[in-house]
Design an enzyme around this catalytic site. Structure first.
Site, short mmCIF file in Angstrom:
data_model
loop_
_atom_site.label_atom_id
_atom_site.label_comp_id
_atom_site.label_asym_id
_atom_site.label_seq_id
_atom_site.Cartn_x
_atom_site.Cartn_y
_atom_site.Cartn_z
N SER A 1 -9.78 -1.35 7.07
CA SER A 1 -9.19 -1.18 5.74
C SER A 1 -8.46 -2.38 5.18
O SER A 1 -8.01 -2.36 4.03
CB SER A 1 -8.25 0.03 5.74
OG SER A 1 -8.97 1.22 5.92
N SER B 1 -9.42 1.28 3.05
CA SER B 1 -8.63 2.11 2.16
C SER B 1 -7.53 1.34 1.42
O SER B 1 -6.89 1.88 0.51
CB SER B 1 -7.97 3.25 2.95
OG SER B 1 -7.11 2.74 3.97
N LYS C 1 0.83 -1.20 0.00
CA LYS C 1 0.00 0.00 0.00
C LYS C 1 0.87 1.25 0.00
O LYS C 1 1.89 1.30 0.71
CB LYS C 1 -0.90 -0.05 1.24
CG LYS C 1 -1.93 1.07 1.39
CD LYS C 1 -2.76 0.82 2.63
CE LYS C 1 -3.86 1.84 2.83
NZ LYS C 1 -4.71 1.50 4.01
#
Length: 400
Positions: free
Chosen positions: A137, A113, A36
């Site tokens: 997330s 996310s 990420k």
């Protein structure tokens, strides 16, 4: 900017090409992974989902601790992945970079996310990927994309070199398509310590009641498989704990804790840099900055009550079943009220693990007509190994 808003894209970041080979040998030799884009890779700017952040920050001086552990174990880093801006979102749509495709639910969001990380694993572009989980997330994208995912116990995986959102809630987790690799990554990232299998099984009937009917129906065979392995599940209702007025109180504690810490982390930069941000993102940080010291003190007190209650409920020998997400993935570019219903239902019960610093897995053992459904399992703090072992045991009984 915003030309890609609502468009489906690859989960890999398009603004920087990142590739780092791992060590020649090790327990993860020959595997590929992605990270990420809030996780530092030496020599590259960590973009955090916002072009102005990318433009105003320098390349990372060193790898994040989690990246270094994986590279040392032989895994090859194949790229950075799209995140919602500053990791503050649950849906998976990025105003600037687009919406990573969800190959398991056509036309639907991947969840956020950690949207890009879930997408590239689900698309079989890498073997596994790192994400972060503050309020869901990793767990929600894992459920939406039909993956194994884990939010570790707070503090089990080092956060050095990872952009903070709400530090007392932040964790670094991971996604995989199969249970064996999911487990193997845990042996590298955790200071692994073998632990016994759970001897008590609990099911949060109030959390299941908050999930959609299709999620409840889809999870019946998965729950039965867990009871076949561990014995009958004892129904519990965490929302009825003394001292709090049900899950809405839990949700308020989560909102104040996450919001105030997120504002402390990033509101000064937002106000000084004045970045272009997607709809409602600046407002979330501003709202967090509006909480008063009294609000924060009340939330801290109630959080301690929740922590103590769940610690006593789980002990060292129990696991608790919940839906990993309260609904299937909604369609992309859905009305905001659709997304708000998802956020609200998720916050009401999926705040439990973050507030009590507990590990939780999402297991891809169910399917509804509109997409995958994940089974969530929570254990006591530090019992991450119990959950990873359980994922492997259950994978032999149910398709994943």
């Amino acid at each position: 900017m915003g030309e890609l808003f609502g468009s489906f894209v690859s989960g890999f970041c398009s603004h920087e090409d990142v590739s780092v080979p791992g060590a020649d040998g090790g327990p993860l030799a020959g595997t590929s992974f992605a990270a990420k884009d809030i996780i530092d890779v030496e020599g590259f700017v960590t973009g955090c989902g916002n072009p102005d952040w990318f433009r105003t920050h320098d390349p990372a001086p060193r790898h994040a601790a989690a990246i270094a552990r994986l590279l040392d174990a032989g895994a090859n880093l194949s790229g950075k992945t799209i995140t919602e801006e500053l990791a503050y979102g649950l849906i998976g749509e990025n105003f600037h970079y687009g919406t990573p495709v969800n190959p398991r639910a056509d036309g639907r969001v991947p969840g956020g996310s950690s949207s890009g990380s879930a997408s590239v694993v689900a698309c079989a572009q890498v073997d596994f990927a790192l994400g972060t989980d503050t309020g869901g997330s990793v767990r929600v994208p894992a459920a939406f994309c039909g993956l194994y995912g884990i939010r570790p116990s707070h503090g089990r995986v080092p956060l050095d070199g990872i952009m903070p959102l709400a530090p007392s809630l932040d964790t670094c987790g991971w996604f995989a398509r199969d249970a064996e690799l999911f487990h193997r990554v845990g042996r590298v990232l955790l200071a692994w310590s073998d632990c016994p299998a759970p001897s008590r099984l609990l099911i949060a009937e109030d959390a299941f009641a908050l999930a959609s009917e299709e999620v409840q129906a889809a999870l019946v065979p998965a729950v039965e498989a867990v009871t076949d392995l561990l014995g009958p599940a004892k129904p519990v209702r965490p929302c009825d704990m003394a001292g709090l007025a049900g899950y809405p109180d839990w949700q308020r504690v989560m909102q104040v804790t996450r919001g105030s810490e997120a504002a402390a982390s990033h509101l000064a930069w937002i106000r000084s840099a004045d970045p272009e941000m997607g709809p409602l993102f600046r407002e979330r940080f501003e709202a967090g900055g509006a909480y008063t010291p009294a609000d924060i003190a009340d939330a801290m007190s109630k959080r301690a009550m929740i922590d103590g209650y769940l610690s006593g409920l789980l002990g060292e020998d129990a696991v608790l079943l919940v839906p990993a997400a309260p609904a299937v993935a909604p369609p992309a570019r859905a009305p905001e009220e659709v997304y708000d219903r998802l956020r609200t239902a998720n916050e009401l019960y999926n705040c439990a693990a973050p507030l009590a610093r507990l590990p939780q897995v999402s297991l891809p053992f169910a399917e509804a007509p509109d997409g995958p459904v994940g089974l969530g399992i929570i254990a006591g703090h530090g019992n991450d190994e119990m959950l990873l072992d359980l994922a492997v045991s259950l994978s032999d009984r149910l398709p994943g």
